[in-house]
Design an enzyme around this catalytic site. Sequence first.
Site, PDB file in Angstrom:
ATOM      1  N   SER A 198     -12.848  -9.460  -2.538  1.00 12.91           N
ATOM      2  CA  SER A 198     -11.530  -9.272  -1.945  1.00 12.91           C
ATOM      3  C   SER A 198     -11.333  -7.809  -1.557  1.00 12.91           C
ATOM      4  O   SER A 198     -11.605  -6.898  -2.338  1.00 12.91           O
ATOM      5  CB  SER A 198     -10.441  -9.692  -2.931  1.00 12.91           C
ATOM      6  OG  SER A 198      -9.179  -9.264  -2.482  1.00 12.91           O
ATOM      7  N   SER A 199     -10.830  -7.591  -0.343  1.00 15.07           N
ATOM      8  CA  SER A 199     -10.588  -6.216   0.116  1.00 15.07           C
ATOM      9  C   SER A 199      -9.542  -5.522  -0.740  1.00 15.07           C
ATOM     10  O   SER A 199      -9.453  -4.286  -0.742  1.00 15.07           O
ATOM     11  CB  SER A 199     -10.137  -6.228   1.577  1.00 15.07           C
ATOM     12  OG  SER A 199      -8.904  -6.923   1.702  1.00 15.07           O
ATOM     13  N   ASP A 204      -6.231 -15.088   5.872  1.00 13.82           N
ATOM     14  CA  ASP A 204      -4.882 -15.571   5.570  1.00 13.82           C
ATOM     15  C   ASP A 204      -4.296 -16.462   6.662  1.00 13.82           C
ATOM     16  O   ASP A 204      -3.293 -17.148   6.429  1.00 13.82           O
ATOM     17  CB  ASP A 204      -3.933 -14.393   5.323  1.00 13.82           C
ATOM     18  CG  ASP A 204      -4.072 -13.829   3.920  1.00 13.82           C
ATOM     19  OD1 ASP A 204      -4.689 -14.488   3.070  1.00 13.82           O
ATOM     20  OD2 ASP A 204      -3.555 -12.723   3.674  1.00 13.82           O
ATOM     21  N   ARG A 230       0.835  -1.200   0.000  1.00 17.09           N
ATOM     22  CA  ARG A 230       0.000   0.000   0.000  1.00 17.09           C
ATOM     23  C   ARG A 230       0.877   1.261   0.000  1.00 17.09           C
ATOM     24  O   ARG A 230       0.634   2.212  -0.746  1.00 17.09           O
ATOM     25  CB  ARG A 230      -0.930  -0.003   1.229  1.00 17.09           C
ATOM     26  CG  ARG A 230      -2.093  -0.984   1.120  1.00 17.09           C
ATOM     27  CD  ARG A 230      -2.691  -1.310   2.486  1.00 17.09           C
ATOM     28  NE  ARG A 230      -3.939  -2.056   2.362  1.00 17.09           N
ATOM     29  CZ  ARG A 230      -4.008  -3.356   2.087  1.00 17.09           C
ATOM     30  NH1 ARG A 230      -2.897  -4.056   1.889  1.00 17.09           N
ATOM     31  NH2 ARG A 230      -5.182  -3.961   2.011  1.00 17.09           N
ATOM     32  N   ARG A 236      -7.122 -15.836 -11.992  1.00 17.57           N
ATOM     33  CA  ARG A 236      -7.659 -15.104 -10.843  1.00 17.57           C
ATOM     34  C   ARG A 236      -8.455 -13.889 -11.330  1.00 17.57           C
ATOM     35  O   ARG A 236      -7.945 -13.057 -12.084  1.00 17.57           O
ATOM     36  CB  ARG A 236      -6.526 -14.678  -9.904  1.00 17.57           C
ATOM     37  CG  ARG A 236      -5.778 -15.868  -9.330  1.00 17.57           C
ATOM     38  CD  ARG A 236      -4.618 -15.452  -8.446  1.00 17.57           C
ATOM     39  NE  ARG A 236      -5.060 -14.831  -7.209  1.00 17.57           N
ATOM     40  CZ  ARG A 236      -4.223 -14.443  -6.243  1.00 17.57           C
ATOM     41  NH1 ARG A 236      -2.919 -14.592  -6.407  1.00 17.57           N
ATOM     42  NH2 ARG A 236      -4.683 -13.891  -5.138  1.00 17.57           N
TER      43      ARG A 236
END
Length: 415
Positions: free
Chosen positions: A150-151, A298, A27, A104
């Site tokens: 998904s975040s 996770d 990030r 994906r």
Amino acid sequence: MNLQLKSSIVNPQSSISITGSKSETNRLLLLQALYPNLVLENISNSDDSEVMAIALQNSQLATHNTQLIDVHHAGTAMRFLTAYFATQENREVVLTGSVRMKERPIQILVEALQQLGAEITYEENKGFPPIKIKGKKLTQSKVSLPANVSSQYISALLLIAPKLENGIELTLKGEITSVPYIKMTLALLNEIGVETSFVGNIISVKPLSLIPYPLSLTVESDWSSASYYYSIAALSEIGTEITLSSYKQNSLQGDSTLAEIYKTFGVETIFENNSIRLRKKDNRQPTTDNFELNNSPDIAQTIAVTCFGLGIGCHLTGLHTLKIKETDRLEALKVELTKLGANVLVTNDSLTLEPSSSITENVTIKTYQDHRMAMAFAPLALKVPVIIEEAEVVSKSYPAFWEDLKSIGFTISEL
């Protein structure tokens, strides 16, 4: 590279230094590309972060040609870079990756960016990488997408938001999952001076044109990486202690819930001097534990293997995002635990493990090109010798993992 792992006991007082969180690092690397005055300390040394950094560094090189960027297995990089390059005016890139990456999905993020005015097309199969992105000025500010995705899709949009002239108002439709990762992104934006709000299902991010002076941020160490030491502590003798640095009690990372979850397995977490000390206090009697992991999927692999090693059953829910990770993690867990003698049932969003009293020795654990499969099963070597196939896959998030295990008492040999 296949490795055989054995260990009768962990050094009673071990100490490990773990590099920065992959989630925070990726990030902040994107924010650093948008705001060059941002200075980062203790960044992750993972493959994923290296891929991200290289892609962003290369993006600074002016070119009039279409640039091919290969993120390999790095799902976070694929999502974040899709949003980043959509905002880079007069730049054209093709984002691609491994064979698994091309399986994906990316369509939800692409469509959200298109709502903002982005120009993105599919090079092969609709909804999947590789994708061609023609960077341009995004003038729209309102966007919506399903809340249970998904975040990383959500964070990708939030990270570019302050560089849009009107910011973003993001509406999440339905029940929100992975809230800690969304809050992590917002907290990091706040740290660099961006104004945000998260009320109900609406997230707003205000524009920020620049950071006028150098701003230094230190990345907290990775809690997902800490999970394997929680598992080791749980499977160790009473009195075993493992110290990990550098961690803080008020973490932005959702996986910091480990400190609470592993109390169930007799592991105490002591915060001191920017570190955590894990101490095995007592042993558990076989039973079945229920954990809702919507906010921390996770660590599901680690918890499932811990329970199996302790002879405990578990029912894990909130795992729907695991099916589109490096592998279908639920199916992979079922197959590998079954080889070890476990009785496992999985659905689209849950895993149920029955209590068991024996573990098959010297089973070869297939990793499916998934770093977390390799590391989650490693602690079982405290109970029986295990073999980890393609063990080098750990470099995706934790390159020093095998050396660190040796330092605390594991015997590791290459086959």
